[in-house]
Enzyme design. Structure first.
Site, short mmCIF file in Angstrom:
data_model
loop_
_atom_site.label_atom_id
_atom_site.label_comp_id
_atom_site.label_asym_id
_atom_site.label_seq_id
_atom_site.Cartn_x
_atom_site.Cartn_y
_atom_site.Cartn_z
N LYS A 1 1.31 -10.80 11.11
CA LYS A 1 1.73 -9.43 10.78
C LYS A 1 2.07 -9.28 9.29
O LYS A 1 2.02 -8.18 8.74
CB LYS A 1 2.88 -9.02 11.66
CG LYS A 1 2.46 -9.00 13.12
CD LYS A 1 3.31 -8.18 14.01
CE LYS A 1 2.68 -7.94 15.36
NZ LYS A 1 2.34 -9.15 16.13
C1 LIG Z 1 1.39 -9.25 17.12
C2 LIG Z 1 0.87 -10.60 17.46
C3 LIG Z 1 -0.35 -10.76 18.18
C4 LIG Z 1 -1.15 -9.60 18.73
O1 LIG Z 1 -1.69 -8.76 17.75
P1 LIG Z 1 -2.18 -7.29 18.13
O2 LIG Z 1 -2.51 -6.64 16.83
O3 LIG Z 1 -1.02 -6.64 18.82
O4 LIG Z 1 -3.35 -7.43 19.01
C5 LIG Z 1 -0.78 -12.05 18.42
N1 LIG Z 1 -0.06 -13.13 18.02
C6 LIG Z 1 1.09 -13.00 17.33
C7 LIG Z 1 1.81 -14.24 16.93
C8 LIG Z 1 1.60 -11.74 17.03
O5 LIG Z 1 2.76 -11.64 16.36
#
Ligand SMILES: *Cc1c(COP(=O)(O)O)cnc(C)c1O
Length: 455
Positions: free
Chosen positions: A109
């Site tokens: 993120k």
């Molecule tokens: C948010 C997240 C995901 C999923 O991503 P999306 O954009 O919601 O599909 C997968 N792995 C981790 C570690 C995350 O923080």
């Protein structure tokens, strides 16, 4: 580039307006009016650094920010990454793992939220405005959003999390940030309670306007856009193969939807392997065309414990031939009946291979990657890796996106591989630091009072 809503009620927005609006005011999601084909430019982009490539890939979607200013903003966004490549590609038993976790909070993120923080800062300074971000988190989003805006003038951030229900590491990543513009609120309730509080406060439109409330959740177009970049980056790192496949651990459909956009832009990406945990609404959809809500199950890959994937609506819009009326009808049917079905899945449907992974398989995957290849994977990455191996075509390079550093999910990794050494210096450094959080009752009026008193 101008932006419009997937439900037809908003159009003609500039990029900056789309970023500031977040969710479209008609309840839909904002999408660009067209998706530029950049295939003729790929040859010029060879050899660029990650931030330089990011600036090139994103530029056609911007328009209302001066090119040099935008480029500098992007370069700044990736300064806090700890790896010189930003996102290195690592060969693990023939599958190429793209490590997206070298940002400040060790989850993918950061790729989007470091950029969004810089973008907000720039737009607010230009317009001489302030922004008060209100968010709810079950873990990764909160810390990444805080890291994106801490210390930035004109921005305050209020992050709610369910008291005692995020992991101790995730809580420390938020509460050890002591900047004056950061407010951590522990709510006596569940993550759903936090999300309901968020909705109630955002639905009070006069409060929202008076206090310039803004959101950072994954419906923001800028987050998707920043994620498109690493699909291009991967292709260059692979030395420009004729085609390649990517396995993507998926929750809100944000990470994988960025791959869809990259493919539409002309990147020779063949197939997207959509990897979910036992919360398999998306896997079921791509197997049947039926989008049906289930119960949320708590799994060992908690960032993907999501039943309704907020970014799915953008994909649906394209699948329905960019018909906003059909898109709104599908979403309304889903809203009232908890279930909706595509009449004739076709075209973009074939770009995905979707599958779900159980908790037991996730643990086995972590074990297997460690024993066979001496690589430590976090549970989300392990979900992707399991399906990367299962759906791999020996003639086509297979990439798996690694979404978190294993030390962020040390409990699950320890269960899978008892006694393994699993640390990261920036997480160890948080132990014993001073923390700050405010306990708040699960009550919208109490939350509003808290915000009023600080703005
Ligand atoms: C948010 C997240 C995901 C999923 O991503 P999306 O954009 O919601 O599909 C997968 N792995 C981790 C570690 C995350 O923080």
């Amino acid at each position: 580039m101008k932006y419009r809503s997937t439900r037809g009620g908003v159009s003609g927005l500039t990029f900056s307006q789309a970023v500031m609006m977040g969710l479209a005011s008609d309840g839909g999601l904002l999408v660009p009016e067209s998706i530029p084909d950049v295939s003729a430019r790929l040859a010029d982009w060879q050899g660029l650094s990650y931030p330089e490539l990011a600036s090139q890939v994103m530029s056609p979607f911007v328009g209302d920010i001066d090119q040099t200013v935008f480029k500098n903003l992007v370069l700044t966004s990736y300064k806090n990454f700890q790896h010189p490549d930003v996102a290195p590609l690592v060969n693990v038993g023939g599958v190429q793992i793209l490590e997206l976790f070298h940002g400040p909070t060790l989850a993918f993120k950061d790729i989007a939220l470091q950029f969004l923080g810089e973008l907000f800062s720039h737009i607010l300074t230009e317009q001489d405005k302030v922004l008060n971000i209100l968010g709810a988190t079950s873990g990764d989003t909160g810390s990444a959003a805080i890291a994106g805006v801490r210390g930035k003038p004109g921005i305050r951030i209020f992050i709610m999390f369910p008291d005692g229900r995020t992991s101790p590491i995730q809580e420390r990543q938020m509460t050890t940030v002591l900047d004056d513009n950061v407010f951590n609120l522990s709510i006596d309730g569940s993550f759903d309670d936090c999300q309901n509080l968020l909705k109630t406060v955002f639905n009070d439109l006069s409060f929202k306007e008076t206090y310039a409330l803004g959101a950072v959740n994954s419906v923001n177009w800028a987050r998707v856009l920043a994620q498109v970049v690493y699909y291009f980056w991967t292709w260059f790192q692979l030395k420009q193969p004729a085609e390649f496949d990517v396995a993507v651990p998926t929750g809100n459909f944000g990470n994988i939807f960025a791959g869809f956009i990259a493919k539409r832009m002309g990147l020779p990406l063949r197939k997207l392997v959509l990897a979910t945990n036992e919360n398999d609404i998306l896997a079921r959809f791509f197997q049947s065309g039926v989008y049906e809500r289930g119960e949320v199950r708590f799994s060992n890959s908690p960032a993907m414990d999501i039943q309704v994937a907020s970014n799915f609506e953008r994909y649906l819009f394209y699948q329905l031939g960019e018909n906003a009326i059909d898109c709104a009808a599908f979403m309304n049917r889903f809203q009232t009946e908890q279930c909706a079905e595509l009449a004739q899945p076709e075209g973009f449907f074939d770009w995905f291979t979707a599958d779900a992974v159980t908790d037991a398989e996730t643990l086995k995957s972590i074990q297997g990657i460690w024993r066979e290849f001496n690589y430590l994977a976090d549970p989300h990455t392990a979900v992707g890796f399991h399906l990367a191996q299962k759906h791999r075509d020996p003639n086509v390079p297979m990439v798996c996106l690694a979404t978190a550093h294993p030390a962020k999910f040390d409990d699950t990794v320890e269960t899978a591989i008892p006694g393994v050494t699993n640390h990261h210096p920036s997480l160890d450094a948080l132990l014993g630091l001073q923390t700050r959080k405010t306990a708040i009752k699960d009550d919208p009026e109490v939350l509003k009072d808290f915000i009023r008193a600080r703005c």
